[in-house]
Motif scaffolding. Structure first.
Motif, short mmCIF file in Angstrom:
data_model
loop_
_atom_site.label_atom_id
_atom_site.label_comp_id
_atom_site.label_asym_id
_atom_site.label_seq_id
_atom_site.Cartn_x
_atom_site.Cartn_y
_atom_site.Cartn_z
N ALA A 1 -24.99 -5.59 -2.28
CA ALA A 1 -25.70 -5.31 -1.12
C ALA A 1 -26.49 -6.65 -0.85
N LEU A 2 -26.90 -7.29 -1.50
CA LEU A 2 -27.75 -8.80 -1.40
C LEU A 2 -27.00 -9.67 -0.37
N ARG A 3 -25.47 -9.70 -1.02
CA ARG A 3 -24.61 -10.66 -0.21
C ARG A 3 -24.22 -10.16 1.06
N ALA A 4 -24.38 -8.76 1.33
CA ALA A 4 -24.12 -8.20 2.62
C ALA A 4 -25.21 -8.55 3.54
N VAL A 5 -26.64 -8.34 3.12
CA VAL A 5 -27.71 -8.88 4.01
C VAL A 5 -27.73 -10.36 4.31
N LYS A 6 -27.27 -11.04 3.23
CA LYS A 6 -27.41 -12.65 3.58
C LYS A 6 -26.27 -12.77 4.54
N ARG B 1 -34.81 -14.41 4.40
CA ARG B 1 -35.31 -14.86 3.31
C ARG B 1 -35.46 -13.69 2.58
N LEU B 2 -34.86 -13.68 1.36
CA LEU B 2 -34.85 -12.48 0.30
C LEU B 2 -35.73 -12.49 -0.76
N THR B 3 -36.72 -11.98 -0.86
CA THR B 3 -37.47 -11.86 -2.39
C THR B 3 -37.21 -10.74 -3.02
N LEU B 4 -36.88 -10.93 -4.07
CA LEU B 4 -36.54 -9.88 -5.35
C LEU B 4 -37.91 -9.43 -5.91
N LEU B 5 -38.25 -8.13 -5.93
CA LEU B 5 -39.29 -7.43 -6.74
C LEU B 5 -38.51 -6.88 -7.74
N ALA B 6 -38.89 -7.25 -9.19
CA ALA B 6 -37.99 -6.95 -10.07
C ALA B 6 -39.08 -6.83 -11.52
N LEU C 1 -27.50 -14.40 -8.98
CA LEU C 1 -27.46 -13.84 -7.66
C LEU C 1 -27.72 -14.82 -6.49
N PRO C 2 -26.81 -15.52 -6.02
CA PRO C 2 -27.42 -16.70 -5.16
C PRO C 2 -28.06 -16.46 -3.82
N TRP C 3 -27.89 -15.12 -3.66
CA TRP C 3 -28.54 -14.75 -2.33
C TRP C 3 -30.01 -14.71 -2.45
#
Length: 353
Positions: free
Chosen positions: A15-20, A27-32, A43-45
């Motif tokens: 899913a992250l790859r599809a967004v990028k 710019r993707l920020t992960l809340l984890a 996860l390079p995206w």
């Protein structure tokens, strides 16, 4: 937003790859969670990570502290996010994080929900079936937002230094780095998903007697579990802690076979092309988390309480009442003759034990 364990983050990768790929300028920020955040380097995206222990997924250990929650809302607001993509499992609600994101001024808030939550979400998907694979559940959300999915397979990025460290790790454990090895991972975050340690030890020893190199792995907090396994398997070798996630992924990649429960190595193996034998407890539907691409077998004894979704089994894990000899036979099948086609695996699943 994905506030679960490392394996859940691995399944978020497509899913992250599809967004990028659709919006490379984003710019993707992960809340984890603290554990999940360790997956970010694979996860390079992901451009940035915010680590948070979320009240809405706490198991009753957080103190009553509204100021803490209000400070978190202010922290999110400072980032001026344009959108929040809230990824959940079938049993989790997106509405509480959606409301937090609303208070933080995030205009687009997307998630999948089976309950009513007013307008906490601006894009709300109706629920898919409970046994939809988690990777597909994630992709379903980004596709609903217009992102194009070109590849639905799991992928992780392993640094060259991590791959280069594998030979040294195997040598340190007492294995020949030039010979194939089986990676046996008996641990899992939930006790209800762990094949009994004594039986795992018997599996390791029988494989050793078959001439297989066996590496038993675990994290530092699982030292007692690994000690129990090794007491039954003098022919195997152990590696407890001493690696980062990237090095562990590189070990999974190089293994001839991974044997584990429904836990991180199963998802890493699926992403890295390593055959996997899953000792799959009755806590969840197989369809939600199973390998999708690599040769695999799943072993589970049918029980009327499946799926129970419990962290602790109150009745002695009858779903994992699988003789070590049956596990070794399945492992040898994967190691020598290859795995059956996934459809054949599905037909045989309820008869393996």
């Amino acid at each position: 937003i994905r506030l679960d364990n490392i394996g859940d983050l691995v399944m978020l990768g497509p899913a992250l790859r599809a967004v990028k790929e659709t919006a490379p300028q984003a710019r993707l920020t992960l809340l984890a969670s603290r554990a999940g955040a360790t997956a970010a380097p694979l996860l390079p995206w992901i451009d940035e990570v915010i680590v948070w222990r979320a009240l809405w997924q706490d198991l009753g250990h957080l103190a009553f502290d509204p100021d803490r929650e209000l400070a978190f809302v202010r922290q999110l607001a400072e980032h001026r996010f344009d959108a929040a993509l809230i990824f959940t499992s079938f049993s989790q609600t997106p509405h509480v994080p959606g409301y937090v994101c609303y208070l933080a001024g995030i205009p687009l808030r997307a998630g999948e929900s089976k309950e009513f939550g007013g307008t906490t979400l601006t894009t709300e998907l109706k629920p898919a079936s409970d046994d939809l694979h988690q990777t597909e559940r994630n992709l379903r959300l980004v596709e609903a937002l217009g992102f194009r999915v070109r590849n639905r397979h799991l992928v992780v990025s392993i640094p060259a230094a991590a791959r280069a460290a594998v030979d040294g790790l195997l040598t340190r454990a007492g294995l020949d780095p030039d010979a194939p090895f089986v990676l046996l991972h008996p641990g899992a975050s939930a006790a209800a998903r762990r094949y009994p340690a004594e039986r795992a030890g018997a599996v390791a020893q029988q494989l050793s007697q078959h001439g297989r190199q066996v590496l038993v792995t675990g994290v530092d907090r699982e030292a007692a579990l690994i000690e129990t396994v090794m007491a039954r398997a003098p022919g195997a070798r152990a590696l407890v802690g001493g690696t980062g996630l990237a090095e562990f992924a590189a070990l999974v990649e190089q293994a001839a076979l991974v044997i584990c429960g429904n836990t991180l190595p199963l998802h890493l193996a699926d992403a890295l092309g390593t055959p996997v034998l899953g000792l799959y407890s009755g806590t969840d539907y197989e369809g939600q988390w199973r390998p999708r691409v690599v040769p695999h077998r799943l072993l589970r004894r049918p029980t009327p309480c499946h799926p129970c979704y419990l962290f602790q089994c109150p009745i002695g894990l009858p779903c994992l009442d699988i003789e070590p000899a049956a596990v070794v036979t399945a492992a040898e099948t994967l190691l020598t003759a290859g795995a059956p086609h996934p459809e054949e695996t599905e037909r045989r699943l309820m008869h393996d034990c």
